[in-house]
Motif scaffolding. Structure first.
Motif, PDB file in Angstrom:
ATOM      1  N   THR A   1       4.417   5.836  -5.036  1.00  0.00           N
ATOM      2  CA  THR A   1       4.560   5.928  -6.492  1.00  0.00           C
ATOM      3  C   THR A   1       3.525   6.882  -7.073  1.00  0.00           C
ATOM      4  OG1 THR A   1       5.383   3.643  -6.560  1.00  0.00           O
ATOM      5  CG2 THR A   1       4.632   4.605  -8.637  1.00  0.00           C
ATOM      6  N   ALA A   2       2.298   6.835  -6.548  1.00  0.00           N
ATOM      7  CA  ALA A   2       1.236   7.731  -7.013  1.00  0.00           C
ATOM      8  C   ALA A   2       1.602   9.189  -6.762  1.00  0.00           C
ATOM      9  CB  ALA A   2      -0.078   7.378  -6.325  1.00  0.00           C
ATOM     10  N   ILE A   3       2.165   9.475  -5.589  1.00  0.00           N
ATOM     11  CA  ILE A   3       2.588  10.847  -5.283  1.00  0.00           C
ATOM     12  C   ILE A   3       3.718  11.274  -6.210  1.00  0.00           C
ATOM     13  CG2 ILE A   3       3.687  12.304  -3.537  1.00  0.00           C
ATOM     14  CD1 ILE A   3       2.167  10.671  -1.419  1.00  0.00           C
ATOM     15  N   SER A   4       4.644  10.371  -6.472  1.00  0.00           N
ATOM     16  CA  SER A   4       5.782  10.686  -7.341  1.00  0.00           C
ATOM     17  C   SER A   4       5.326  11.050  -8.742  1.00  0.00           C
ATOM     18  CB  SER A   4       6.745   9.495  -7.400  1.00  0.00           C
ATOM     19  OG  SER A   4       7.302   9.210  -6.136  1.00  0.00           O
ATOM     20  N   ILE A   5       4.433  10.246  -9.314  1.00  0.00           N
ATOM     21  CA  ILE A   5       3.996  10.516 -10.687  1.00  0.00           C
ATOM     22  C   ILE A   5       3.110  11.754 -10.734  1.00  0.00           C
ATOM     23  CG2 ILE A   5       1.983   8.988 -10.589  1.00  0.00           C
ATOM     24  CD1 ILE A   5       4.250   9.840 -13.602  1.00  0.00           C
TER      25      ILE A   5
ATOM     26  N   PHE B   1       0.739   7.010 -17.768  1.00  0.00           N
ATOM     27  CA  PHE B   1       1.544   6.322 -16.759  1.00  0.00           C
ATOM     28  C   PHE B   1       0.792   5.115 -16.206  1.00  0.00           C
ATOM     29  CE2 PHE B   1       2.576   5.477 -12.350  1.00  0.00           C
ATOM     30  CZ  PHE B   1       3.943   5.253 -12.421  1.00  0.00           C
ATOM     31  N   TYR B   2      -0.448   5.326 -15.796  1.00  0.00           N
ATOM     32  CA  TYR B   2      -1.195   4.229 -15.182  1.00  0.00           C
ATOM     33  C   TYR B   2      -1.602   3.161 -16.187  1.00  0.00           C
ATOM     34  CZ  TYR B   2      -1.366   6.347 -10.591  1.00  0.00           C
ATOM     35  OH  TYR B   2      -1.008   6.857  -9.361  1.00  0.00           O
TER      36      TYR B   2
ATOM     37  N   LYS C   1       0.835  -1.205   0.000  1.00  0.00           N
ATOM     38  CA  LYS C   1       0.000   0.000   0.000  1.00  0.00           C
ATOM     39  C   LYS C   1       0.867   1.253   0.000  1.00  0.00           C
ATOM     40  CE  LYS C   1      -3.547   2.410   2.698  1.00  0.00           C
ATOM     41  NZ  LYS C   1      -4.394   2.357   3.923  1.00  0.00           N
ATOM     42  N   ASP C   2       1.907   1.259   0.817  1.00  0.00           N
ATOM     43  CA  ASP C   2       2.794   2.415   0.885  1.00  0.00           C
ATOM     44  C   ASP C   2       3.567   2.587  -0.422  1.00  0.00           C
ATOM     45  OD1 ASP C   2       1.983   2.929   3.491  1.00  0.00           O
ATOM     46  OD2 ASP C   2       3.558   1.680   4.364  1.00  0.00           O
TER      47      ASP C   2
END
Length: 228
Positions: A87-91, A147-148, A81-82
């Motif tokens: 990764t979501a915050i980074s992108i 990206f996703y 989860k982390d």
């Protein structure tokens, strides 16, 4: 929260892949197109699709990120989860910064009449229609979407291996082929294109964001059960 920050820091250390290479590719494409526009130098101008290179690169980053970092992160006792949230915050950060830079370059290009040679590379008709806030959202949502799109494919591979990818791509091909045949048989292509053309790129970006959320959700569920 510390583990999420650790994931963000882990990605940010790979400056070459996340920050340098995409812009290097983009500016090399711009340089080539600038030379072409300089050589032509006519009133009609020159419109390039080279801007797509940075969006395609974000798709590639989505594909390779898990292979490069997932096992390493989990081995450091970082929860899946982390890892996903980091990764979501980074992108999101990369997409936001890239969006602002592209819009500034587009404004500069528009203000200089296409760099003096009527070159349309960063500022494109239709894509740059709408208000400034709409343009921000358009670029940002397209970056996230690509990206996703790559990230969910990589998550599928992480969860089910090569056989899972084979099944996915074969099924996608069969569905696409069947859909293409039906649209051709019933002569619906023009209706489809007419329906698409009646909406602005901003409106399309809203629908695309729905798909992005879907990709992200599927990726998260796959990574939760992925082996290392």
């Amino acid at each position: 929260m510390n583990r999420i920050a650790a994931v963000v820091k882990m990605h940010s250390r790979d400056k070459w892949s996340w920050f340098v290479l995409p812009w290097l590719i983009l500016f090399l494409s711009f340089f080539v197109n600038f030379i072409i526009a300089f050589s032509i130098n006519n009133d009609e101008g020159f419109t390039s699709g080279g801007l797509a290179s940075i969006f395609i690169y974000l798709f590639v980053i989505g594909v390779v990120t898990i292979a490069q970092t997932f096992v390493f992160a989990v081995s450091l006792s970082i929860r899946r989860k982390d890892y996903f949230l980091g990764t979501a915050i980074s992108i999101a950060i990369v997409s936001a910064v890239s969006t602002v830079i592209l819009l500034l370059l587009g404004a500069l290009e528009h203000g200089t009449a296409g760099w003096g040679f009527n070159l349309h590379f960063f500022h494109l008709a239709y894509l740059n229609d709408g208000t400034f806030m709409q343009q921000l959202w358009i670029y940002f949502s397209f970056f996230l979407h690509l990206f996703y799109c790559g990230f969910v494919i990589s998550s599928l591979h992480r969860r089910y291996g090569r056989n899972g990818l084979y099944v996915f791509f074969i099924a996608s091909f069969l569905v696409g082929a069947a859909g293409s045949y039906l649209l051709t048989y019933y002569r619906l292509w023009l209706d489809i294109f007419s329906w698409i053309g009646q909406y602005t790129v901003f409106q399309h970006s809203l629908w695309i964001f729905v798909l992005t959320v879907l990709y992200a959700g599927i990726s998260y569920l796959l990574l939760r059960r992925a082996t290392v």
